[in-house]
Design a protein around this motif. Structure first.
Motif, mmCIF file in Angstrom:
data_model
loop_
_atom_site.group_PDB
_atom_site.id
_atom_site.type_symbol
_atom_site.label_atom_id
_atom_site.label_comp_id
_atom_site.label_asym_id
_atom_site.label_seq_id
_atom_site.Cartn_x
_atom_site.Cartn_y
_atom_site.Cartn_z
ATOM 1 N N HIS A 135 33.399 39.957 45.162
ATOM 2 C CA HIS A 135 34.801 40.327 44.931
ATOM 3 C C HIS A 135 35.113 41.555 45.776
ATOM 4 O O HIS A 135 34.400 42.559 45.698
ATOM 5 N N GLU A 136 36.194 41.478 46.569
ATOM 6 C CA GLU A 136 36.572 42.579 47.458
ATOM 7 C C GLU A 136 38.081 42.791 47.426
ATOM 8 O O GLU A 136 38.834 41.835 47.297
ATOM 9 N N ASP A 137 38.474 44.062 47.596
ATOM 10 C CA ASP A 137 39.900 44.372 47.703
ATOM 11 C C ASP A 137 40.234 45.078 49.013
ATOM 12 O O ASP A 137 41.348 45.533 49.212
ATOM 13 N N GLY A 138 39.265 45.206 49.918
ATOM 14 C CA GLY A 138 39.499 45.834 51.209
ATOM 15 C C GLY A 138 39.318 47.342 51.216
ATOM 16 O O GLY A 138 39.516 47.985 52.248
ATOM 17 N N SER A 139 38.913 47.941 50.102
ATOM 18 C CA SER A 139 38.742 49.388 50.041
ATOM 19 C C SER A 139 37.302 49.785 50.381
ATOM 20 O O SER A 139 36.399 48.943 50.447
ATOM 21 N N ALA A 140 37.091 51.084 50.550
ATOM 22 C CA ALA A 140 35.755 51.613 50.844
ATOM 23 C C ALA A 140 34.785 51.358 49.693
ATOM 24 O O ALA A 140 33.570 51.376 49.893
ATOM 25 N N GLU A 141 35.295 51.093 48.505
ATOM 26 C CA GLU A 141 34.445 50.828 47.345
ATOM 27 C C GLU A 141 33.877 49.401 47.329
ATOM 28 O O GLU A 141 33.069 49.073 46.463
ATOM 29 N N ASP A 142 34.305 48.564 48.270
ATOM 30 C CA ASP A 142 33.729 47.213 48.341
ATOM 31 C C ASP A 142 32.236 47.265 48.613
ATOM 32 O O ASP A 142 31.456 46.526 48.036
ATOM 33 N N CYS A 143 31.840 48.135 49.544
ATOM 34 C CA CYS A 143 30.439 48.246 49.955
ATOM 35 C C CYS A 143 30.151 49.691 50.318
ATOM 36 O O CYS A 143 30.826 50.267 51.168
ATOM 37 N N VAL A 144 29.156 50.282 49.671
ATOM 38 C CA VAL A 144 28.760 51.667 49.891
ATOM 39 C C VAL A 144 27.375 51.672 50.520
ATOM 40 O O VAL A 144 26.482 50.948 50.069
ATOM 41 N N PHE A 145 27.185 52.493 51.552
ATOM 42 C CA PHE A 145 25.911 52.573 52.263
ATOM 43 C C PHE A 145 25.235 53.912 51.992
ATOM 44 O O PHE A 145 25.914 54.922 51.785
ATOM 45 N N ALA A 146 23.907 53.906 52.015
ATOM 46 C CA ALA A 146 23.120 55.138 51.885
ATOM 47 C C ALA A 146 21.979 55.094 52.884
ATOM 48 O O ALA A 146 21.236 54.103 52.938
ATOM 49 N N PRO A 147 21.816 56.148 53.686
ATOM 50 C CA PRO A 147 20.679 56.179 54.608
ATOM 51 C C PRO A 147 19.376 56.362 53.842
ATOM 52 O O PRO A 147 19.355 56.982 52.772
ATOM 53 N N ILE A 148 18.301 55.803 54.382
ATOM 54 C CA ILE A 148 16.955 55.987 53.827
ATOM 55 C C ILE A 148 16.020 56.321 54.985
ATOM 56 O O ILE A 148 16.334 56.059 56.138
ATOM 57 N N ALA A 149 14.873 56.893 54.654
ATOM 58 C CA ALA A 149 13.858 57.137 55.672
ATOM 59 C C ALA A 149 13.408 55.782 56.216
ATOM 60 O O ALA A 149 13.247 54.818 55.452
ATOM 61 N N PRO A 150 13.209 55.649 57.527
ATOM 62 C CA PRO A 150 12.854 54.348 58.109
ATOM 63 C C PRO A 150 11.617 53.729 57.437
ATOM 64 O O PRO A 150 10.630 54.413 57.157
ATOM 65 N N VAL A 151 11.720 52.453 57.180
ATOM 66 C CA VAL A 151 10.638 51.702 56.558
ATOM 67 C C VAL A 151 10.575 50.305 57.151
ATOM 68 O O VAL A 151 11.612 49.744 57.508
#
Length: 155
Positions: A135-151
């Motif tokens: 479910h999406e509405d086109g806002s930034a809350e559709d998908c949130v990203f977080a960086p992690i240490a490379p693995v």
């Protein structure tokens, strides 16, 4: 570089992050196979087709994503075994110390729970195609990203 062992997926091991979708054991139909949560009634259901590449071509893994208000389902259409990388939440970020990688058979779908941290979809060998529901509405809350240490998951 950190490595992460890839383990076979089981319903119990994946339960904190979502639901496995397997064919019904009996009968022609299995209703309500998984809950598709939608925390925003105005958000529309998006059925998308996703092409995934082999994980060896997309590593090291440097970020995880989550969908805070919607479950996200992946149904394999033309896929061999594929890779799922998940982490529990720790104060709004992925808990990197608890990262897990799973090998999922190509005849099994998955549904991530709302808010579950996960990596982008990748296959274990050749490219693959999934149907994806979210479910999406086109806002930034559709998908949130977080960086992690490379693995790098190790097969």
């Amino acid at each position: 570089m950190r490595t992460l062992p890839i383990e076979p997926i089981t319903a119990d091991a994946f339960a904190p992050f979502g639901t496995l979708l397997v064919g019904p054991a009996a009968g022609p139909r299995q209703d309500r196979a998984a809950e598709i949560e939608n925390g925003r009634p105005a958000a529309a259901l998006n059925l998308a087709l996703i092409r995934s590449e082999p994980f060896a071509d997309t590593m090291p893994l440097r970020r995880l994503e989550r969908h805070p208000h919607s479950a996200q389902g992946f149904l394999p259409l033309a896929v061999g075994d594929y890779l799922v990388v998940v982490a529990p939440d720790e104060c709004g970020r992925p808990d990197e110390a608890a990262l897990r990688a799973f090998r999922v058979p190509g005849d099994t779908g998955i549904v991530y729970r709302s808010g579950a941290w996960h990596a982008h979809m990748t296959t274990l060998s050749g490219p693959g195609t999934f149907a994806m529901l979210v479910h999406e509405d086109g806002s930034a809350e559709d998908c949130v990203f977080a960086p992690i240490a490379p693995v790098v998951p190790e097969a």
